[in-house]
Design an enzyme around this catalytic site. Sequence first.
Site, PDB file in Angstrom:
ATOM      1  N   PRO A   1       8.799  -0.164  -8.847  1.00 47.14           N
ATOM      2  CA  PRO A   1      10.243   0.018  -8.925  1.00 47.14           C
ATOM      3  C   PRO A   1      10.981  -0.161  -7.594  1.00 47.14           C
ATOM      4  CG  PRO A   1       9.108   2.131  -9.136  1.00 47.14           C
ATOM      5  CD  PRO A   1       8.066   1.052  -9.246  1.00 47.14           C
ATOM      6  N   ASN A   2      12.148  -0.744  -7.713  1.00 48.05           N
ATOM      7  CA  ASN A   2      13.099  -0.958  -6.615  1.00 48.05           C
ATOM      8  C   ASN A   2      12.699  -2.085  -5.670  1.00 48.05           C
ATOM      9  OD1 ASN A   2      14.833   1.267  -7.410  1.00 48.05           O
ATOM     10  ND2 ASN A   2      13.160   2.600  -6.742  1.00 48.05           N
TER      11      ASN A   2
ATOM     12  N   ARG B   1      17.437  -3.750   0.299  1.00 44.50           N
ATOM     13  CA  ARG B   1      17.134  -2.321   0.202  1.00 44.50           C
ATOM     14  C   ARG B   1      16.611  -1.812   1.543  1.00 44.50           C
ATOM     15  NH1 ARG B   1      11.659   0.100  -2.498  1.00 44.50           N
ATOM     16  NH2 ARG B   1      12.226   2.293  -2.228  1.00 44.50           N
TER      17      ARG B   1
ATOM     18  N   TYR C   1      12.085  -1.579   5.005  1.00 45.71           N
ATOM     19  CA  TYR C   1      11.293  -2.490   4.175  1.00 45.71           C
ATOM     20  C   TYR C   1      11.385  -3.953   4.603  1.00 45.71           C
ATOM     21  CZ  TYR C   1      10.940   1.684   1.307  1.00 45.71           C
ATOM     22  OH  TYR C   1      10.693   2.965   0.879  1.00 45.71           O
TER      23      TYR C   1
ATOM     24  N   ASN D   1       1.611  -2.973  -5.143  1.00 50.00           N
ATOM     25  CA  ASN D   1       2.475  -2.024  -4.444  1.00 50.00           C
ATOM     26  C   ASN D   1       3.144  -1.174  -5.529  1.00 50.00           C
ATOM     27  OD1 ASN D   1       4.365  -0.567  -3.072  1.00 50.00           O
ATOM     28  ND2 ASN D   1       5.094  -2.262  -1.814  1.00 50.00           N
TER      29      ASN D   1
ATOM     30  N   ALA E   1       7.469   3.822  -5.569  1.00 54.79           N
ATOM     31  CA  ALA E   1       7.584   5.282  -5.720  1.00 54.79           C
ATOM     32  C   ALA E   1       6.534   5.860  -6.667  1.00 54.79           C
ATOM     33  CB  ALA E   1       8.988   5.649  -6.196  1.00 54.79           C
TER      34      ALA E   1
ATOM     35  N   HIS F   1       3.380   7.979  -5.579  1.00 48.89           N
ATOM     36  CA  HIS F   1       3.359   9.417  -5.319  1.00 48.89           C
ATOM     37  C   HIS F   1       3.450  10.253  -6.599  1.00 48.89           C
ATOM     38  CE1 HIS F   1       4.205   7.535  -1.559  1.00 48.89           C
ATOM     39  NE2 HIS F   1       5.383   7.134  -1.975  1.00 48.89           N
TER      40      HIS F   1
ATOM     41  N   ASP G   1      -4.682   6.145 -14.179  1.00 45.43           N
ATOM     42  CA  ASP G   1      -5.581   6.118 -15.332  1.00 45.43           C
ATOM     43  C   ASP G   1      -5.728   4.701 -15.891  1.00 45.43           C
ATOM     44  OD1 ASP G   1      -6.145   8.800 -15.190  1.00 45.43           O
ATOM     45  OD2 ASP G   1      -4.879   9.387 -16.877  1.00 45.43           O
TER      46      ASP G   1
ATOM     47  N   GLU H   1      -4.222  -1.681  -2.598  1.00 48.18           N
ATOM     48  CA  GLU H   1      -2.939  -0.970  -2.564  1.00 48.18           C
ATOM     49  C   GLU H   1      -2.173  -1.422  -1.317  1.00 48.18           C
ATOM     50  OE1 GLU H   1      -3.442   3.290  -2.423  1.00 48.18           O
ATOM     51  OE2 GLU H   1      -1.306   3.649  -1.985  1.00 48.18           O
TER      52      GLU H   1
ATOM     53  N   HIS I   1       1.542  -1.266   0.931  1.00 45.16           N
ATOM     54  CA  HIS I   1       2.877  -0.706   1.193  1.00 45.16           C
ATOM     55  C   HIS I   1       3.487  -1.420   2.378  1.00 45.16           C
ATOM     56  CE1 HIS I   1       2.083   2.469  -1.640  1.00 45.16           C
ATOM     57  NE2 HIS I   1       0.908   2.616  -1.074  1.00 45.16           N
ATOM     58  N   LEU I   2       4.755  -1.765   2.257  1.00 46.82           N
ATOM     59  CA  LEU I   2       5.448  -2.427   3.364  1.00 46.82           C
ATOM     60  C   LEU I   2       5.576  -1.483   4.547  1.00 46.82           C
ATOM     61  CD1 LEU I   2       7.923  -3.718   0.804  1.00 46.82           C
ATOM     62  CD2 LEU I   2       6.954  -5.318   2.434  1.00 46.82           C
ATOM     63  N   SER I   3       5.976  -0.251   4.274  1.00 45.42           N
ATOM     64  CA  SER I   3       6.183   0.728   5.339  1.00 45.42           C
ATOM     65  C   SER I   3       4.878   1.475   5.619  1.00 45.42           C
ATOM     66  CB  SER I   3       7.291   1.712   4.939  1.00 45.42           C
ATOM     67  OG  SER I   3       6.914   2.435   3.778  1.00 45.42           O
TER      68      SER I   3
ATOM     69  N   ARG J   1       5.832   8.575   7.509  1.00 43.18           N
ATOM     70  CA  ARG J   1       7.040   8.896   6.748  1.00 43.18           C
ATOM     71  C   ARG J   1       6.982  10.341   6.237  1.00 43.18           C
ATOM     72  NH1 ARG J   1       9.047   4.291   2.958  1.00 43.18           N
ATOM     73  NH2 ARG J   1      10.923   5.585   3.194  1.00 43.18           N
TER      74      ARG J   1
ATOM     75  N   ARG K   1       5.433  11.441   0.894  1.00 45.18           N
ATOM     76  CA  ARG K   1       5.001  10.046   0.714  1.00 45.18           C
ATOM     77  C   ARG K   1       3.565   9.848   1.176  1.00 45.18           C
ATOM     78  NH1 ARG K   1       9.531   6.650  -0.502  1.00 45.18           N
ATOM     79  NH2 ARG K   1      11.407   7.596   0.349  1.00 45.18           N
TER      80      ARG K   1
HETATM   81  C1  DQA Z   1       6.644   1.658  -0.603  1.00 47.59           C
HETATM   82  C2  DQA Z   1       6.637   3.092  -0.086  1.00 47.59           C
HETATM   83  C3  DQA Z   1       7.035   4.083  -1.184  1.00 47.59           C
HETATM   84  O1  DQA Z   1       7.016   5.417  -0.687  1.00 47.59           O
HETATM   85  C4  DQA Z   1       8.435   3.773  -1.676  1.00 47.59           C
HETATM   86  O2  DQA Z   1       8.788   4.631  -2.737  1.00 47.59           O
HETATM   87  C5  DQA Z   1       8.615   2.352  -2.046  1.00 47.59           C
HETATM   88  C6  DQA Z   1       7.977   1.302  -1.251  1.00 47.59           C
HETATM   89  C7  DQA Z   1       6.402   0.643   0.527  1.00 47.59           C
HETATM   90  O3  DQA Z   1       6.138  -0.519   0.200  1.00 47.59           O
HETATM   91  O4  DQA Z   1       6.495   0.975   1.711  1.00 47.59           O
HETATM   92  O5  DQA Z   1       9.372   2.029  -2.960  1.00 47.59           O
HETATM   93  O6  DQA Z   1       5.596   1.517  -1.549  1.00 47.59           O
END
Ligand code: DQA
Length: 152
Positions: free
Chosen positions: A10-11, A18, A23, A75, A78, A81, A88, A99, A101-103, A108, A112
Amino acid sequence: MHKVLLLNGPNLNLLGRREPEIYGHSTLADIESRARRLGHELGLTVDCLQSNAEHRLIERIHHTLDDGTEFIVFNPAAFTHTSVALRDALLAVQTPFVEVHLSDLSQREKWRQHSWFSDIAATVISGQGAAGYDQALRFVASRLNRSADTSV
Ligand code: DQA
């Protein structure tokens, strides 16, 4: 060609607009077209899906049982978490995944820093921005080529 799924949660459709200070400036379209191109060089066919809906991500993971997907680059955003259901799903299909993550989650907020995925992922790449997806694909290619070598 090995089949790989690039799955974004999501997002992440808003990447580029964003919170770019967190990011980065690459859009999701940039990331996906770059992944397809790099994948091709590495001998991977990369299928891409982003969804804001947990059930769509779950159903796409289920589909890897039947469509020949050998690895997922994921990725979960959110859902990292929160989602026992996505965890599952990955355990159910047993399709290996990286897995991403950009950040850098370790730098953080405390909440997170817990991921429902890291202990079952083949590896975790965090804090490398969009380049983290390239690293993930290189990892996947080396894993898949290594298993191809040992099967002959
Ligand atoms: C994220 C980190 C997550 O905590 C956050 O909710 C995201 C992006 C990242 O790519 O850094 O939406 O997965």
